[in-house]
Each structure stands twice: as structure tokens, then as C-alpha cells.
Design a protein around this motif. Structure first.
Motif, mmCIF file in Angstrom:
data_model
loop_
_atom_site.group_PDB
_atom_site.id
_atom_site.type_symbol
_atom_site.label_atom_id
_atom_site.label_comp_id
_atom_site.label_asym_id
_atom_site.label_seq_id
_atom_site.Cartn_x
_atom_site.Cartn_y
_atom_site.Cartn_z
ATOM 1 N N ASP A 302 100.561 8.257 -34.400
ATOM 2 C CA ASP A 302 99.615 9.029 -33.586
ATOM 3 C C ASP A 302 98.569 8.126 -32.946
ATOM 4 N N ASN A 303 98.155 7.078 -33.663
ATOM 5 C CA ASN A 303 97.189 6.134 -33.097
ATOM 6 C C ASN A 303 97.723 5.479 -31.832
ATOM 7 N N LEU A 304 99.015 5.144 -31.845
ATOM 8 C CA LEU A 304 99.601 4.393 -30.731
ATOM 9 C C LEU A 304 99.913 5.251 -29.514
ATOM 10 N N ASP A 317 100.872 4.625 -22.718
ATOM 11 C CA ASP A 317 100.484 3.269 -22.321
ATOM 12 C C ASP A 317 101.264 2.246 -23.156
ATOM 13 N N VAL A 318 102.478 1.948 -22.721
ATOM 14 C CA VAL A 318 103.333 0.997 -23.431
ATOM 15 C C VAL A 318 102.754 -0.412 -23.343
ATOM 16 N N ASN A 319 102.146 -0.744 -22.213
ATOM 17 C CA ASN A 319 101.548 -2.080 -22.052
ATOM 18 C C ASN A 319 100.475 -2.339 -23.107
ATOM 19 N N LEU A 320 99.710 -1.303 -23.439
ATOM 20 C CA LEU A 320 98.669 -1.440 -24.457
ATOM 21 C C LEU A 320 99.282 -1.761 -25.815
ATOM 22 N N VAL A 321 100.353 -1.077 -26.167
ATOM 23 C CA VAL A 321 101.019 -1.323 -27.454
ATOM 24 C C VAL A 321 101.620 -2.724 -27.488
ATOM 25 N N LEU A 322 102.162 -3.161 -26.370
ATOM 26 C CA LEU A 322 102.695 -4.534 -26.305
ATOM 27 C C LEU A 322 101.586 -5.556 -26.531
ATOM 28 N N GLN A 323 100.394 -5.264 -26.024
ATOM 29 C CA GLN A 323 99.250 -6.154 -26.260
ATOM 30 C C GLN A 323 98.867 -6.164 -27.735
ATOM 31 N N PHE A 324 98.915 -5.001 -28.371
ATOM 32 C CA PHE A 324 98.612 -4.935 -29.806
ATOM 33 C C PHE A 324 99.567 -5.831 -30.597
ATOM 34 N N VAL A 325 100.855 -5.734 -30.278
ATOM 35 C CA VAL A 325 101.859 -6.539 -30.993
ATOM 36 C C VAL A 325 101.599 -8.024 -30.760
ATOM 37 N N LYS A 326 101.264 -8.378 -29.538
ATOM 38 C CA LYS A 326 100.983 -9.781 -29.214
ATOM 39 C C LYS A 326 99.801 -10.300 -30.031
ATOM 40 N N HIS A 327 98.733 -9.526 -30.092
ATOM 41 C CA HIS A 327 97.551 -9.944 -30.857
ATOM 42 C C HIS A 327 97.854 -9.973 -32.355
#
Length: 549
Positions: A302-304, A317-327
Motif C-alpha cells: 500500500d505504501n508503494l 508512479d513506477v519511476n518513484l518505486v524504481l528510485q526507491f530500489v536504486k537508493h
């Protein structure tokens, strides 16, 4: 009155004071210097003071000091005003043997450690309209430092205060352990009693100063993070859009200074949703994404599920989740990767991929980036990824063969379960060659299993075989053709017979494992009873009176 009061002082255009020139100039170096520059002028004297700190109220205090032969009662309620006024009017000279106002005020402020809590709060309130005055910074710093020292002292002397190493653990314990609920709740109240006192006083600038002092004095970062979240929510009720933006950016900056172990992941997502609506600048957004990414293993699905930015044509916002994984990967690469954390994130991303897969506007490149965001070693099973891919291909029927191939090549067929492989071989949405790859992977796993069993009770490794279990005879032929290209089709023994033997062997092994587990549990129960009886005998012997032993 005109004969006595020969000086007119205009304070910030708000109020005019009629004073005696000689009395005021003898204490105020700034006014005296003005008269020295305008020699010869003795009538209609007027001084206009612009940006006087504290306005007419502060100037009235200064006037009383001058008319009372350099004496004034300095207390926590006026010390800030007097200090800023003394700097502004250059009241740093001794007159008639009495201490100048600047010296007296500084001496009074040195006693700030003896001020009460209410006096400290009053000093903060009186400083709100003086924050931009540079001379006020020293009393502000002393006041905030004194507040933090009080907080440190109360936290050290308060019993039963729960640990804040995990900001969400106390909430969990409150809901699960009924015996300790009351003590934990009282502990939380003891650690947060000051929130309400400060939340309506501190401006964003003062919050920054407070957090810097907290870090300097090593106050509890968990309690501090809860205060920042509380401050953001409380001040949002009657704030304008610009004020909200300043509050949220200040909260992000301050949270980034704290030990991230003490910051709640759930609360960070709450801040994120507000920040995205307010369109915070890139610097604060990147800071927030880094903080969330570093603790992505604590997030939930739910957070994602953050809606896509305004103007985008896709749902989430898939780009946001991809940034989370990168960080997350960046943060763990520096501190050492914990396998359990990687596995949690992998399961989370797999679930997220299945959730966004039905979006008809999600481009193949974004979906592919999502399922490939983590290394293959982070997943023990690729069943969830296959499930997400299956959904995506069912919705996006117009994909080219090349796009389908890139997506299906992301699967690790050796990590697919037999159920997923069977489903794949019967999935007419997929090219037959991928069903053959799944069969090959299953064959390899079976061979590895039988190699481990080889030599047990005279068992002989079966021949190299592939089986295509599809409902469509034509597709079965295609799968077998591709399978023969992957691995030679060898042996003439009855395939069905071999499969039945294989199932019988595995069922036998499973039965023996279950029986062994039962025996182990019985042995553990017996050992526990024996240990308890020994301990009870020892206790009873020790508790006998000395004369009876």
C-alpha cells in the motif's frame, strides 16, 4: 512639556515618543552620534528609527532604563527584547558608574539555566518577531539549548520509558501485550509531554535550531522524529500553501539529520504523499526518496501504490518505486547487505509488479525495468514474477515478439516451481520455446534431486527425459520440438511409468521425513519434562529450613 521633552522619536512609524535628549543620548550611543553629526540644531529634534527590534514595546523598556539611572528589571520575559534593543541603540557604555544595558542583559541571560520551563517558553514566544535580528541569535541558541538539556534530563530520570530504537515497535507492543499496555502508554506520554508546548511556538527556522541542538546534546532521535511528524501535521491545519511548503521542506531536512534507524518508514510515506502534492523542490524530494529507499524492506505494498504525477497517463508512479530500489541497493552496498532484507524487498517489488501489470498504459520498458530492478540472487522463487508477467501479457496483447522475448528472458526458469512450469507449458499466450525452457529447467532440477539420491537402496538415475503436459495436442508437438532442440530426447522407457516411480519415491521420502519429525517432537517433549522435574527437585531442596537440610 515641550521644555522638558525636546526630542521626538518615531519608532518604526508605529508610535512617537517625546523624550529628553540629554537623558536618552547619555545611554544610547547611536542617538548621541546622530546629534554629534548635526551640531547647532537644538530645536525640533526628531529621530526616526527604522526596523527597531521589538517595536514600540521594546523602546518603552529602553526609555524606562534611561530615566531610571540605568536600572531595569531584566527577566525571561523581556531579556530578549532588551538585548536586541541594546545592540541596535549601541548601549554599551557605562554611565554614572552603573552597568550599561548590554552588559546587564548578557549577565542576566547567563542565568538562563535557572529559568523555569514556562519562562523558557515565554522567552521563545517573545523572540518570534526578532528572529531576523542577528543579535537575537545568541539568546535563541541559549534558550533552545536549555530546553534540550531539560528534555535530556527528564528522559534520563523518567522510568519505564520505552526504547525508541524502533519507532513503530512500541505501537506494536501496545496492541499485542495487554499486561504492559498501561506502562508503555505512560512511557510514551512521558517522552512526548513537551510536543504541545513547542509545536505552536516554533517557526520552521526555530525547528532547525532545535534539531541541531538535539543532535549536539544527543537527545533521543526516535522521540525527535515523532515530534517532527507531529509538528508537520499540527501546523498544517491553518497554514497557507507557502507555509505548508516551508514546513514540509524543513521537516524533511531535519529528519535527514537524524539516525535513520529511529525514523518511521510509515510516517515517511505520509510525508512523501504531502510533499508530492505540494511539489517540493528536487533537493528535498531526493533526500526523502533516499531516506525511504534505505528502509524499503520495512515498506508495504500500500505504501508503494503512489498515484502517478499529474499529467501522466499511467496509474501508478513506477519511476518513484524504481528510485526507491536504486537508493536501497546503494545504501546496502555501503553498510553490508542482509539477505533477509533483500528477500523482503524482492517479494515487495514482485507484488508491486503484479499490482501495476494490469495498467494498459504501462510501457514494456518500465515493466521490464521493474522486474529487473533487483539482482536475480535476491529471489528464491520466480513464481511471483511469472504471475506478474502473465498478467501483463494478457492485458498487453499488442506486444511484438521481440518485446515478449525481452520480458520472458527476465525469468530464471530454474527458480520456477513445478506448478508454474506446468502453467507455463499450457499458456498459449507464450511462444512454445519458453515452455521448452521451463521443461528443461524442471528436468535439471529432477536430475539434481536424483543425483542426491543415487546409490540409496540401489536406486539408479533415470534417463534424460522431457515431458510436455499440455491440453492442446498441436501445442504439445511444438513444445516437444523446441524441447528436443534444447536437450536431446533420449531413452525408450515408458515415460508415464518412470514418472509414477519418481512420484512414489518422493512420497516415500516425504512420509519418512514426517515420521522423523514426530519422533523428534516426542523426544523434545520428554526432555522438557525431565528438565522441569530436575529443576523442581533442586528448588524444593534449596527452600528447606537449615535445620531440616
Amino acid at each position: 512639556m515641550n521644555g522638558l521633552c525636546d526630542l521626538e522619536v518615531d519608532v518604526n512609524g508605529e508610535q512617537i515618543f517625546f523624550l529628553h535628549k540629554n537623558i536618552i543620548s547619555s545611554y544610547c550611543g547611536k542617538i548621541r552620534n546622530l546629534f554629534d553629526k548635526s551640531k547647532g540644531v537644538t530645536t525640533n529634534l526628531k529621530v526616526i528609527l527604522h526596523d527597531f527590534p521589538g517595536g514600540p514595546e521594546s523602546f518603552e523598556l529602553v526609555s524606562r532604563f534611561c530615566y531610571n539611572n540605568g536600572k531595569v528589571v531584566i527577566n525571561p520575559y523581556n531579556a530578549h527584547r532588551l538585548l536586541c534593543a541594546a545592540y541596535y541603540l549601541e548601549m554599551n557604555e557605562t554611565v554614572n558608574g552603573s552597568h550599561n544595558l548590554l552588559e546587564q542583559t548578557k549577565k542576566s541571560i547567563e542565568e538562563i539555566k535557572f529559568w523555569s520551563w514556562s519562562e523558557l517558553l515565554s522567552a521563545l514566544k517573545s523572540s518570534l518577531d526578532l528572529v531576523l535580528v542577528s543579535s537575537s541569535s545568541q539568546i535563541l541558541k541559549k534558550c533552545l539549548d536549555s530546553i534540550v538539556v531539560r528534555l535530556v534530563f527528564t528522559s534520563e530520570t523518567s522510568p519505564s520509558c520505552p526504547s525508541s530504537s524502533s519507532p513503530e515497535s512500541s505501537v506494536i507492543r501496545l496492541s499485542t501485550d495487554s499486561k504492559s499496555t498501561e506502562s508503555l502508554r505512560s512511557g510514551l506520554l512521558r517522552s512526548t509531554w513537551w510536543f504541545e508546548d513547542l509545536v505552536n511556538i516554533l517557526t520552521p527556522n526555530l525547528v532547525k535550531l532545535l534539531v541541531n541542538s538535539i543532535i549536539l546534546h544527543k537527545f533521543d532521535h526516535g522521540v525527535t522524529s515523532r515530534f517532527l511528524f507531529y509538528y508537520q501535521k499540527s501546523r498544517f491545519f491553518d497554514a497557507s500553501s507557502d507555509e505548508k511548503l516551508e514546513i514540509i521542506e524543513t521537516s524533511i531536512d531535519c529528519l535527514s539529520l537524524l539516525d535513520q534507524i529511529s525514523v518511521s518508514c510509515k510516517s515517511l510515506f505520509g510525508i512523501l504523499r504531502v510533499a508530492l502534492k505540494l511539489n517540493v523542490n528536487k533537493v528535498q524530494r531526493n533526500i526523502l526518496e533516499c531516506m525511504i529507499g534505505s528502509k524499503l524492506d520495512q515498506a508495504t505494498l500500500d505504501n508503494l501504490l503512489v498515484p502517478s504525477p499529474h499529467g501522466s497517463n499511467y496509474l501508478y508512479d513506477v519511476n518513484l518505486v524504481l528510485q526507491f530500489v536504486k537508493h536501497f541497493l546503494t545504501a546496502k552496498s555501503g553498510t553490508g547487505v542482509v539477505i533477509s532484507e533483500l528477500n523482503k524487498v524482492a517479494r515487495l517489488i514482485d507484488s508491486y509488479a503484479a499490482e501495476v501489470a494490469p495498467d494498459p498504459r504501462l510501457k514494456p520498458c518500465k515493466f521490464l525495468a521493474l522486474i529487473n530492478a533487483l539482482p536475480q540472487s535476491t529471489r528464491d522463487s520466480y513464481d511471483d514474477i511469472y504471475h506478474a508477467i502473465n498478467i501483463y501479457l494478457q492485458v498487453h496483447t499488442s506486444l511484438s515478439d521481440d518485446e515478449k522475448t525481452k520480458i520472458l528472458n527476465s525469468l530464471d526458469y530454474m527458480k520456477l516451481s513445478s506448478e508454474s512450469c506446468n502453467h507455463l507449458t499450457q499458456n498459449d499466450k507464450l511462444p512454445p520455446r519458453f515452455a521448452a525452457l521451463a521443461l528443461k529447467a524442471q528436468q535439471c532440477k529432477l536430475e539434481n534431486l536424483f543425483r542426491g539420491l543415487e546409490g540409496q537402496k540401489g536406486y539408479v538415475l533415470p534417463p534424460h527425459q522431457l515431458v510436455a503436459t499440455t491440453k492442446d495436442d498441436e501445442r504439445r508437438e511444438q513444445v516437444v520440438i523446441y524441447a528436443q532442440q534444447v536437450v536431446p530426447y533420449e531413452g525408450k522407457e515408458d515415460i508415464v511409468h518412470e514418472n509414477e516411480k519418481m512420484k512414489a519415491q518422493l512420497q516415500g521420502m516425504q512420509w519418512r521425513v514426517v515420521e522423523l519429525e514426530k519422533v523428534c517432537r516426542n523426544m523434545q517433549t520428554q526432555m522438557t519434562k525431565i528438565l522441569k522435574s530436575k529443576l523442581s527437585r533442586q528448588t524444593s531442596v534449596k527452600s528447606l529450613p537449615r535445620l531440616c537440610s
